[in-house]
Design an enzyme around this catalytic site. Structure first.
Site, mmCIF file in Angstrom:
data_model
loop_
_atom_site.group_PDB
_atom_site.id
_atom_site.type_symbol
_atom_site.label_atom_id
_atom_site.label_comp_id
_atom_site.label_asym_id
_atom_site.label_seq_id
_atom_site.Cartn_x
_atom_site.Cartn_y
_atom_site.Cartn_z
ATOM 1 N N GLU A 45 0.859 -1.184 0.000
ATOM 2 C CA GLU A 45 0.000 0.000 0.000
ATOM 3 C C GLU A 45 0.890 1.227 0.000
ATOM 4 O OE1 GLU A 45 -3.921 2.085 1.773
ATOM 5 O OE2 GLU A 45 -3.170 0.347 2.858
ATOM 6 N N CYS A 239 -6.477 1.202 2.068
ATOM 7 C CA CYS A 239 -7.450 2.294 2.116
ATOM 8 C C CYS A 239 -7.360 3.236 0.931
ATOM 9 C CB CYS A 239 -7.291 3.059 3.420
ATOM 10 S SG CYS A 239 -7.761 2.081 4.875
ATOM 11 N N ASN A 373 -12.112 -3.042 -0.206
ATOM 12 C CA ASN A 373 -10.968 -3.252 0.674
ATOM 13 C C ASN A 373 -11.375 -3.673 2.080
ATOM 14 O OD1 ASN A 373 -8.335 -2.964 1.974
ATOM 15 N ND2 ASN A 373 -9.148 -1.051 2.777
ATOM 16 N N GLU A 374 -12.005 -2.774 2.817
ATOM 17 C CA GLU A 374 -12.242 -3.035 4.233
ATOM 18 C C GLU A 374 -13.661 -2.594 4.580
ATOM 19 O OE1 GLU A 374 -8.675 -2.816 7.348
ATOM 20 O OE2 GLU A 374 -9.781 -0.932 7.235
#
Length: 679
Positions: A45, A239, A373-374
Site C-alpha cells: 500500500e 485504504c 478493501n475493508e
C-alpha cells in the site's frame, strides 16, 4: 538467501530448563492438506512513502509540476513561469525558463527530492526531460546534482547537459555520474541565457534499477521483496483503494499508458494522521498497474489487485450520498472487467492491446481479484452482488476476494462472513492489527473469541477460503518493530500453517516505510534515501515463505488436562504447554519434513520430537531467530543485521527396537526455530 553460520552445540541438557520435556509427535507418513503456493505473500500500500519516495525509483518530486502548489518541491531563481498548455493532456503544466537579461543572473529550478535525493559514489543517474525552444533554434540545459551543505569549493556532485532544438516537444536524456555518496542531494536545472526554454516531466532515475528498467524500481527494495519468495502480491492497497472520497480513490486506468500522461492523484494518507502530517504526499502513478503486474512476474508471485466497489472510506463517509448509488456502479464494474482483460486478454482486445503496447504482449495470467478493501454491512453487501454476477458471467475462472471488514471478530465481522458465503466469494479478506494477548491467544475470549494460533481450527470448511490480508502484532504501548511482537507473529502463523485447508493466503502489513516519512508502524521494510533494513517481522515472514512445504503434517502433543494421556492436541500455546507453538509440513519437491517451533516462554525448553514412520539417525538443518539482548531490540539502518536467522544443525537420534527417529533439542527462551530433516 544467505545466513551466517555458527558453530555451536545444541545438545544442551534438558536438566538446565525449569520446564519438563515437551514431547511432540509428527506423522510423517500421512500427507495432510495441501499448502497453497500463495500461502505466504506480500501486501503493498502506498503509505509511509512506499511508492513515490520508496519502491518507485524516481528521485524527483513533483516532476510534472502538477501538485496543487505547482512548484512544491522546487526552488526557483530568475524568470520562471508555470504554464498550463503542455503536451500531455492529463498533466498540462510545465515551466518556462526565460533568459534573465543579464549574463550573471541565472534562471534555474532546483528540486529537493523526497527528503533529499540519495546518490552513491560511482553510480550513474539517468536524467530525462521533455523540452522545446519556444522561438525555435537551439538551447542548452545544464544539469547538476549538488550538495548544498558542503563546505568545499564546489557544491557539484555530478553534472551533465542536454541540447534542446526546435519548437516541438521532444524527450532528452543524459547520464550523470556521482562523485560522492550523499543522501540529501538536490537537482538543479539551469536555463539558457540566450533562449526561452520550456521543460516538462523532469525526471532522474538510478541507471541501476531493479531489472534495469528505465521507469523502474529501487534495486535494494525490490530485491528484498523477491528474497521473501512470496506466493501472492496484493496491490495497490489498502485504504487508498477507497479514497477519502470517491474522487480521490485509486483508479487503475489512470496508472497505465505513457508515464508522462498519468495524472496526479491525492494520497489519502497525507492528511489522515495529524500527528504525522505530510501535505506534499501525492501519487504520480509512475508505479502503476502495469508495473505492479510486471513486479509480480519478476518475483514469481500471483497478482492480487484490489478495486473499488463504489464505496469511499466508510470510516470517513457516513452518508449514503458519499458513495456511488446502485444505479451508478456500471463504471466501477467495467473497471473490474476491463482490468481482467488488461491482464489476461488477447492483443487484439482493447485493453490487451494496451498491455502489448506497453511491452508485454503475453498475458499476466491473473487469477484473483479483490473487490472492496475493508468495507462492511449492507452498503458493501448490496454493491458487491452486481460485481460478482458480472465477473462470474464473463470470467468464471477468476477467484473473487471479498472482505469481512476491519475487525477480526464481532457483529460486523460475523455479518461479513455470512454475506460472503451467500454471495459465494472464493476468499474472505480478514484484517487484524492486535496486541500481544490476541496473537498469543491469551486474551479475553468474550472480546476475542477467535484469537491466537487456534483461530482457524473451528472455521467452516465448506465456505470460502481465508485470506489473512492485513495483520501485525501491535505491542501494547510499543507500536514499533521490536523483536517480541515479531516472535508472537511467528507463533500465530503456526495456526495459519496447520489450517492450510482453509487458509489460502496471508500477508503482513504494511510493507514499506521511509524513516523520515512514516505515518503508520510497525512496518516490514524500512529505508532512507540510500540505505534499508529488514525488520524482524520480515525474517519471520521469509522463514515461513521459503519453507512452506507442499502438505501439512499432523503435529500433536498429549493434552496436559487428560490424566490418562490418551488425548492428542495441537501445540498451540494452550494451558500446560508452557508457551510452545508448533506446526509441521512436508515438501514433496525436496523430500524434507519441516518443523517450526516457537518458544514464547521466558525460559529455555527441552523438546523431543518423534518423527513417526522415520527411522535411523539423521542430521536436521536448523534456522533460529532469537534476540541477543532485550525483547525491545530491533534492526536499524545503522545495525541492519542485529537480529537475523542463524543456521546450524542438530543430530537426530533413534529410540526403540524400530529405531524411530527422534529430534531432541533445547529451545532458547523467546525464540523461533525451524528444523528441516530429509525423509
Amino acid at each position: 538467501m544467505k545466513f551466517r553460520l555458527i558453530s555451536c552445540s545444541l545438545a544442551l541438557s534438558a536438566l538446565l530448563s525449569v520446564h519438563a520435556q515437551q514431547v511432540m509427535d509428527v506423522n510423517t507418513k500421512k500427507m495432510g492438506a495441501s499448502v497453497s503456493p500463495t500461502m505466504y505473500g506480500l501486501f503493498f500500500e502506498d503509505i509511509n512513502y512506499a511508492a513515490d519516495g520508496g519502491l518507485y525509483a524516481e528521485l524527483v518530486k513533483n516532476r510534472s509540476f502538477e501538485f496543487p502548489n505547482r512548484l512544491t518541491g522546487w526552488d526557483i531563481s530568475g524568470k520562471v513561469t508555470v504554464m498550463n498548455d503542455g503536451p500531455f493532456d492529463k498533466n498540462p503544466h510545465y515551466v518556462r525558463l526565460a533568459p534573465s537579461g543579464h549574463s550573471d543572473k541565472h534562471t534555474m529550478i532546483e528540486n529537493h527530492g523526497f527528503f533529499g535525493i540519495g546518490v552513491k559514489a560511482g553510480e550513474e543517474y539517468r536524467f530525462s526531460v521533455w523540452a522545446r525552444v519556444v522561438e525555435g533554434g537551439s538551447a542548452k540545459l545544464y544539469i547538476d546534482l549538488v550538495d548544498n551543505a558542503t563546505m568545499s569549493d564546489d557544491q557539484k556532485i555530478g553534472s551533465g547537459s542536454v541540447d534542446v532544438s526546435g519548437k516541438e516537444w521532444k524527450k532528452y536524456t543524459t547520464v550523470i555520474k556521482a562523485k560522492k555518496s550523499f543522501a540529501k542531494a538536490h537537482l538543479r536545472v539551469w536555463g539558457s541565457n540566450k533562449a526561452t526554454t520550456d521543460i516538462e516531466h523532469v525526471s532522474l532515475f538510478p541507471v541501476k534499477t531493479y531489472k534495469g528498467r528505465e521507469n523502474g524500481l529501487r534495486q535494494d527494495l525490490a530485491q528484498a521483496l523477491e528474497d521473501v519468495h512470496p506466493g501472492v502480491f496484493r496491490f495497490p492497497g489498502g485504504c487508498i483503494v477507497e479514497g477519502t472520497d470517491l474522487a480521490t480513490r485509486y483508479q487503475w486506468k489512470n496508472t497505465v499508458g505513457p508515464v508522462e500522461n498519468r495524472p496526479l492523484n491525492e494520497n489519502r494518507w497525507h492528511y489522515t494522521f495529524t500527528h504525522r502530517y505530510f501535505p506534499d504526499y501525492f501519487q504520480t502513478y509512475g508505479l502503476g498497474f502495469f508495473e505492479f503486474f510486471q513486479l509480480c512476474e519478476d518475483i514469481k508471485a500471483e497478482p492480487l489487485p484490489v478495486l473499488s466497489v463504489g464505496l469511499a472510506c466508510q470510516f470517513q463517509n457516513r452518508k449514503e450520498s458519499d458513495h456511488a448509488a446502485m444505479d451508478e456502479l456500471k463504471p466501477f464494474i467495467d473497471d473490474c472487467l476491463d482490468l481482467i482483460e488488461f491482464a489476461n486478454g488477447p492483443v487484439d482486445s482493447k485493453w490487451g492491446k494496451l498491455r502489448a503496447d506497453m511491452g508485454h504482449p503475453e498475458p499476466f495470467n491473473m487469477k484473483y481479484i479483490g473487490i472492496g478493501n475493508e468495507q462492511w454491512d449492507a452498503p458493501y453487501f448490496e454493491r458487491l452482488k452486481p460485481f460478482v454476477a458480472a465477473v462470474r458471467a464473463k470470467y468464471p475462472n477468476i477467484k473473487i476476494v471479498g472482505t469481512s471488514g476491519p475487525d477480526s471478530e464481532g457483529k460486523m465481522f460475523d455479518k461479513g462472513w455470512v454475506a460472503m458465503k451467500e454471495q459465494k466469494a472464493d476468499l474472505v479478506d480478514e484484517h487484524f492489527y492486535r496486541p500481544e494477548a490476541w496473537f498469543l491467544g491469551t486474551g479475553d475470549r468474550k472480546k476475542w473469541p477467535n484469537c491466537g494460533a487456534l483461530r482457524y481450527d473451528s472455521y467452516d470448511r465448506k465456505g470460502p477460503k481465508v485470506f489473512a490480508g492485513e495483520y501485525a502484532c501491535h505491542g501494547a504501548g510499543k507500536k514499533w518493530n521490536h523483536y517480541e511482537t515479531s516472535l508472537y507473529e511467528a507463533a500465530f502463523m503456526t495456526g495459519i500453517e496447520r489450517n492450510a485447508d482453509i487458509v489460502e493466503m496471508a500477508t503482513y502489513a504494511p510493507l514499506f516505510a521511509h524513516v523520515e516519512g512514516w505515518q503508520w508502524r510497525p512496518d516490514m521494510i524500512w529505508y532512507d534515501n540510500t540505505r534499508m533494513f529488514k525488520s524482524v517481522s520480515y525474517y519471520v515472514q521469509q522463514m515461513y515463505a521459503m519453507n512452506k512445504g507442499t502438505n501439512v503434517l499432523k503435529l500433536t502433543t498429549k493434552d496436559p488436562a487428560d490424566p490418562k494421556g490418551k488425548k492428542a492436541i495441537p501445540v498451540a500455546g494452550q494451558d500446560g504447554l508452557n508457551g510452545l507453538f508448533a506446526s509441521s509440513v512436508y515438501d514433496k519437491t525436496t523430500g524434507e519434513v519441516i518443523i517450526k517451533v516457537v518458544n514464547t516462554s521466558k525460559e529455555a525448553q527441552p523438546v523431543s520430537i518423534n518423527l513417526l514412520d522415520m527411522t535411523g539417525e539423521r542430521t536436521a538443518e536448523t534456522l533460529t531467530l532469537q534476540h541477543s539482548g532485550s525483547m525491545d531490540d530491533e534492526n536499524t539502518l545503522s545495525n541492519p543485521n542485529k537480529i537475523v536467522p542463524v543456521s546450524s544443525t542438530v543430530n537426530c537420534t533413534t529410540t526403540g527396537k524400530k529405531k524411530q527417529t527422534v529430534l531432541n533439542d533445547n529451545l532458547p527462551a523467546m525464540s523461533f526455530r525451524l528444523y528441516k530433516v530429509k525423509k
